[in-house]
Enzyme design. Structure first.
Site, short mmCIF file in Angstrom:
data_model
loop_
_atom_site.label_atom_id
_atom_site.label_comp_id
_atom_site.label_asym_id
_atom_site.label_seq_id
_atom_site.Cartn_x
_atom_site.Cartn_y
_atom_site.Cartn_z
N TYR A 53 0.82 -1.21 0.00
CA TYR A 53 0.00 0.00 0.00
C TYR A 53 0.86 1.26 0.00
O TYR A 53 0.35 2.35 -0.31
CB TYR A 53 -0.92 0.04 1.23
CG TYR A 53 -1.89 -1.11 1.36
CD1 TYR A 53 -2.11 -2.02 0.33
CD2 TYR A 53 -2.59 -1.30 2.55
CE1 TYR A 53 -2.99 -3.08 0.48
CE2 TYR A 53 -3.48 -2.35 2.70
CZ TYR A 53 -3.66 -3.25 1.67
OH TYR A 53 -4.54 -4.29 1.83
N LEU A 200 -17.77 -3.87 1.29
CA LEU A 200 -18.77 -3.09 0.56
C LEU A 200 -18.59 -3.27 -0.95
O LEU A 200 -19.15 -2.50 -1.74
CB LEU A 200 -18.66 -1.60 0.91
CG LEU A 200 -18.59 -1.25 2.41
CD1 LEU A 200 -18.51 0.24 2.62
CD2 LEU A 200 -19.78 -1.83 3.15
#
Length: 273
Positions: A53, A200
């Site tokens: 990341y 999600l």
């Protein structure tokens, strides 16, 4: 108790907070620092990052600056998927601890069974090699638990058959309509905690009318229904957002979904592919 303070217990007895704050695609610098600081302020005590990341330095700084005792924060990070070599794994781990400026992490994962540039390729021997380095970090207490990410049943079987420590967790893409049933069942049968990233579906299911109807019934947001669904299935959700109000909302999931509504959610199919 609340979903932020409740814990799952890993097979080695280590407690892990039931909701993690994910930092995928949050850039290093102010975005990562501010979002992790907001999550900790909101009560999150489980922060998930990865060497890939590129934000470990800012994540670590936010953790250190929070004033919260280190032992009260569960920190997960990951070995880059491209590394399939024992010595490189050891070097990468040292770099990660240096960037985080922490003496240890709480969970260290192999980010994927194959390099992202060659998904699906066979790196079983490489995974065994890096796992042996990770077992050393674990034995030394430098990572309180170790695990994998994006591993299928065959990936897990290959690793477990050739090593000593069974992974404590497997972090996989998991959301309503995409529940990876075979892998999930295998993990539960072998006492491997399933962590669900993209609960999600990276926003792709937030407009689903069935979810909207159920959310309305509980006076909750669709995001809250999505996150609660994972908890109902004993899967650890890792929601990610940089919006402070949503950071708070995503953790406000202390309610139960009724059996009929769970059945409706179970029957939904993945339309995000």
């Amino acid at each position: 108790m609340s979903s932020l303070t409740d814990t799952f217990t890993l097979s080695n007895g280590v407690d892990i907070p039931k909701i993690g704050f994910g930092t995928w695609q949050i850039p290093d610098g102010a975005p990562a620092y501010d979002s992790v600081a907001a999550a900790l302020e909101a009560g999150y005590r489980h922060i998930d990052t990865a060497r890939a990341y590129g934000n470990e330095a800012s994540v670590g700084r936010a953790i250190r600056d929070s004033g919260i005792p280190r032992d009260d924060i569960f920190v997960t990070t990951k070995l880059p998927a491209e590394i399939k070599d024992y010595d490189q794994a050891k070097t990468s781990f040292e770099t990660t601890l240096s960037l985080l400026e922490l003496e240890r992490v709480d969970l260290y994962l192999i980010h994927a069974p194959w390099p992202w540039s060659d998904m699906g390729s066979d790196h079983r021997d490489g995974n065994i090699a890096v796992w042996k380095a990770m077992e050393e970090f674990y034995d030394a207490g430098r990572s309180r638990s170790i695990g994998v990410s994006n591993f299928t049943v065959s990936d897990l079987e290959s690793l477990i058959s050739a090593t000593t420590v069974v992974p404590h967790a497997n972090q996989i893409r998991w959301f309503i309509g995409n529940t990876q049933d075979e892998t999930t069942a295998y993990c539960k049968a072998n006492d491997i905690l399933v962590e669900g990233y993209s609960p999600l579906a990276t926003g792709a299911i937030l407009d689903n009318p069935d979810l909207a109807r159920i959310a309305s019934k509980y006076d909750r947001s669709v995001a809250q229904i999505c996150i609660r669904y994972l908890l109902e299935k004993d899967v650890l959700p890792l929601p990610k957002t940089t919006t402070p109000s949503r950071i708070v909302e995503n953790a406000d999931v202390d309610f139960a979904i009724g059996d009929d509504d769970l059945a409706t959610l179970d029957a939904l199919v993945d339309t995000t592919a």
